[in-house]
Enzyme design. Structure first.
Site, short mmCIF file in Angstrom:
data_model
loop_
_atom_site.label_atom_id
_atom_site.label_comp_id
_atom_site.label_asym_id
_atom_site.label_seq_id
_atom_site.Cartn_x
_atom_site.Cartn_y
_atom_site.Cartn_z
N CYS A 1 0.89 -1.17 0.00
CA CYS A 1 0.00 0.00 0.00
C CYS A 1 0.92 1.21 0.00
O CYS A 1 1.50 1.54 1.03
CB CYS A 1 -0.91 0.00 1.23
N CYS B 1 -0.65 4.39 2.22
CA CYS B 1 -0.75 4.35 3.69
C CYS B 1 -0.29 2.97 4.16
O CYS B 1 0.88 2.63 4.00
CB CYS B 1 -2.14 4.73 4.19
N SER B 2 -1.18 2.17 4.69
CA SER B 2 -0.74 0.88 5.21
C SER B 2 -1.86 -0.15 5.13
O SER B 2 -1.99 -1.00 6.01
CB SER B 2 -0.26 1.02 6.66
N CYS B 3 -2.67 -0.10 4.07
CA CYS B 3 -3.75 -1.07 3.91
C CYS B 3 -3.16 -2.48 3.90
O CYS B 3 -2.17 -2.74 3.23
CB CYS B 3 -4.49 -0.82 2.60
#
Lengths: 120, 91, 221
Positions: free
Chosen positions: C125, C128-130
């Site tokens: 991702c 962000c940090s999906c």
């Protein structure tokens, strides 16, 4: 096109930018970090704001925060900001409560005890 | 089904919350699959009503995304892009 | 107040030493209270007092978080390796198939991408940090950090090599950037020499990294 870059500075948008080796660090999350995560999960489940609101607030913190604040430090900043915007509580309520929390002691365990009537 | 080629718009973010990465803007790819309709995150981010927009997965070649700098031109990159960030590829 | 006065025993479960997974805990309980921790406590208390949710609901949410681990994803993978009909359902609708095994994906959609003899998939991702936390638990630090997010979309082979996975040119790499409402998990190829193995035995071969795409399952012992 320099004009575009000025309107396009979104630090989180880092795909393809130069970076060093992947440091394969891992840590298990601390209780306060898990609580931040739970605040996010529950707030969104109550419809107070969305994950996009969280991301927007984190992105608006700017590059300095990305380099100097930990992941869940950025999250609690963004959760709080969205909750204020949603009217869940007011800025003065937050300020007063943070002051009261900090006055309880020196470490997290002491200060995170449930509020007692004497705190009110 | 024939392949549908699309191009990602070159819009800047204008400092706003968008979910179209900068490194894909202006790049051509093919629709890998359609995903349905989802509330527009660019509205949700500001606590606003968010009409649903079509979301698709677009597949790009590394050659298209990175040009001569591609590590291996035939490798691919898939990303989800909202319809308002895509335009028909005019070749 | 005296340090032994509070009743939050659970806060001390993780007080010192290493975790069961062998990683150090981040300094937490016995370091001086930080500004951001103060904010977390204040926000939580305000929301509880306003009846938006209860302390018990916070504890339940954390319990759910703690209960999720790569073992959930491994069960899904092992089932797909042994049950062709399940695999077909998983590839067609990952969320629904995972739910059959008790793994709720919530509002998000799970897309399963399959490694084959000529294709290797890897997930990132960049924005962000999906992460497929419902199947893998919370993400490792490196998944959320700049180096991985910046580089894996441009030089996936170099990044995979740093993880110890050197891929020949004959294998095509497909990188998946989780930019919106999908979450991804890699269905690794079933290791050779595991014919006739039970799902449980197969699941033990499936690593977290193999489901992110930065590793492979363990070889059959």
């Amino acid at each position: 096109m320099s004009k575009q870059s000025e309107t396009d500075l979104r630090y989180h948008d880092m795909g393809g930018l130069p970076a060093g080796p992947v440091e394969r660090s891992e840590h298990d999350y601390a209780l306060w970090e898990k609580r931040v995560d739970a605040l996010m999960v529950l707030s969104t489940s109550r419809g107070l704001f969305t994950v996009d609101g969280l991301r927007r607030a984190i992105e608006d913190m700017g590059p300095d925060a990305y380099e100097t604040r930990s992941y869940y430090e950025r999250w609690i900043y963004a959760v709080n900001r969205n909750l204020i915007e949603a009217g869940a509580y007011t800025p003065d309520e937050l300020a007063a409560r943070m002051e009261a929390v900090a006055a309880r002691g020196a470490d997290y365990a002491t200060c995170s005890r449930a509020a007692e009537p004497s705190d009110a | 089904m024939p392949e549908i080629t699309v191009r990602v718009k070159t819009w800047p973010s204008h400092g706003l919350h968008v979910r179209t990465p900068r490194y894909l803007r202006g790049k051509r790819g093919v629709i890998e699959r359609e995903l349905g309709r989802f509330p527009n995150p660019e509205q949700l981010a500001y606590g606003l009503p968010a009409p649903e927009r079509k979301l698709v997965r677009v597949r790009f070649t590394m050659a298209e995304v990175w040009g001569a700098g591609a590590e291996n031109p035939d490798d691919t990159l898939d990303a989800e892009i909202y319809e308002h960030w895509l335009e028909a590829d005019e070749g | 107040m005296p340090h032994d006065d509070h009743d939050h025993d659970h806060e001390h479960v993780h007080h010192e030493g290493m975790s069961p997974s062998g990683h150090p805990y981040r300094a937490d309980q016995d370091e001086p209270l930080t500004y951001w921790q103060t904010m977390e406590i204040a926000v939580r208390e305000l929301l509880e007092e306003k009846g938006i949710f209860s302390a018990a609901e916070i504890a339940t949410a954390i319990g759910r978080m703690d209960a999720r681990s790569p073992a959930d994803g491994a069960r899904v993978v092992a089932k797909a390796w042994t049950d062709p009909a399940f695999k077909a359902r998983l590839m067609a609708d990952g969320s629904a198939a995972a739910a059959e095994l008790g793994c709720a994906i919530d509002a998000l959609k799970l897309v399963v991408v399959e490694n084959t003899a000529d294709t290797h998939n890897v997930i990132v991702c960049t924005l962000c940090s999906c992460y497929p936390r419902n199947l893998l638990g919370l993400p490792p630090d490196w998944y959320k950090n700049r180096a991985y997010r910046s580089r894996v979309v441009k030089e996936p082979r170099s990044v995979l090599a740093e993880f110890g996975l050197a891929l020949p040119d004959s294998i095509r790499v497909r990188v998946h950037d989780s930019t919106a409402d999908m979450r991804y998990i890699v269905l690794p190829a079933r290791p050779a020499g595991t014919e006739g193995w039970s799902e449980e035995r197969l699941a033990a071969l499936v690593t977290r990294d193999s489901m992110i795409g930065v590793g492979l399952p363990h070889a059959a012992a």
